[in-house]
Design an enzyme around this catalytic site. Structure first.
Site, PDB file in Angstrom:
ATOM      1  N   GLU A 140       0.834  -1.214   0.000  1.00 26.81           N
ATOM      2  CA  GLU A 140       0.000   0.000   0.000  1.00 26.81           C
ATOM      3  C   GLU A 140       0.866   1.260   0.000  1.00 26.81           C
ATOM      4  OE1 GLU A 140      -3.047  -0.160  -0.590  1.00 26.81           O
ATOM      5  OE2 GLU A 140      -3.923  -1.945   0.316  1.00 26.81           O
TER       6      GLU A 140
ATOM      7  N   HIS B 142     -12.832  -3.124   3.391  1.00 24.54           N
ATOM      8  CA  HIS B 142     -11.398  -3.428   3.462  1.00 24.54           C
ATOM      9  C   HIS B 142     -10.801  -3.002   4.809  1.00 24.54           C
ATOM     10  CE1 HIS B 142      -7.153  -2.992   1.446  1.00 24.54           C
ATOM     11  NE2 HIS B 142      -7.084  -3.451   2.670  1.00 24.54           N
TER      12      HIS B 142
END
Ligand code: 13P
Ligand code: ZN
Length: 274
Positions: free
Chosen positions: A124, A219
């Protein structure tokens, strides 16, 4: 015979060591909370302030790796990052084996790992660096970014009603006064996007203009703060509110929530943003 201690960038650098120790402490909390299954979640901290000349001259221990885009405010910045596929519970015990220090190169579009081990940073990274780039751009003193998977908050995003603007913010604020006071900018909502994507990164920084914590639908959440403890505390406070809501529902009733007037009163008393 005593085992020879491996040299670390943290040696004789108490300020840097403290930052990494805080990351490790929070990583342990994330695991204990049940928010960090397997390698779930990631942490990055902008450590540029505590980097000295010797660190600036350290030779990279990885290739120069493309970031896929340019982050104009990150020239010559340094970050401690959780490694991709590394577990929070391992980061808690061995931060320098499960994370690494990276330097953003002068072209602002590559990074290189400089210490202690060539651990590839989180998948990420696009979102994390976008957040840091955005924060520096607006002159913020925020240095930490956290992404985690809190069970209660993520569960709530499976109800489309809660995804409407500020519905969750108001609901969570109304569960306990602390949430209004300690997460004063509320929770931004980002419709489902592919994990690790630039699309997710772009949506995240758009929401950061109005919120310190943002929800990635189905998520997890991402939060920013002056330090990693602060970012964690905001998510923890929101999660507490979600727990109160869910507990009331489990007892068979819709929680009443504090009134708009009571929340307004808090806003004035604590001088909170509207
Ligand atoms: P990393 O192991 O690459 O940090 O990914 C975990 C995660 O939560 C992705 O969204
Ligand atoms: Zn995730």
């Amino acid at each position: 015979m005593k085992k020879k201690q491996m040299k670390s960038i943290l040696d004789n650098r108490p300020k840097l060591a403290k930052q990494v120790a805080e990351v490790a402490e929070v990583a342990g909390y994330l695991w204990q909370k049940g928010w960090a299954e397997r390698n779930g979640g990631n942490i990055t901290v902008n450590i540029t302030d505590v980097v000295d000349d010797e660190i600036r001259h350290l030779k990279p221990i990885s290739d120069c790796i493309s970031l896929g885009r340019t982050f104009p405010n990150l020239k010559g910045t340094y970050f401690f990052c959780k490694g991709t596929n590394k577990r929070m519970r391992d980061l808690a015990r061995w931060p320098m084996e499960n994370g690494s220090v990276i330097r953003i190169t002068d072209d602002c579009s590559h990074y290189e790992i400089i210490a202690d081990n060539p651990v590839k940073p989180t998948s990420e990274l696009a979102s994390h660096l976008s957040m840091h780039n955005y924060l520096i751009g607006k002159g913020s003193n925020y240095k930490a970014a956290l992404h985690t998977h809190p069970i209660d908050l993520v569960a709530m995003t499976h109800n489309p009603e809660f995804l409407k603007k500020d519905v969750l913010t108001n609901l969570l604020w109304s569960m306990i006064p602390e949430t209004r006071a300690f997460c004063p900018r509320g929770l931004g909502i980002i419709p489902y996007k592919m994990p690790s994507s630039f699309e997710l990164a772009d949506a995240t920084i758009k929401e950061l203009a109005d919120y310190d914590v943002v929800m990635w639908e189905k998520h997890g959440v991402s939060a920013v703060g002056e330090n990693i403890m602060e970012a964690f505390d905001m998510v923890d406070t929101l999660s507490k509110s979600a727990q109160i809501y869910l507990t009331a529902k489990a007892m068979g009733f819709e929680p009443e929530g504090t009134s708009q007037e009571q929340m307004k009163e808090l806003q004035v008393a604590f001088n909170l943003p509207g």
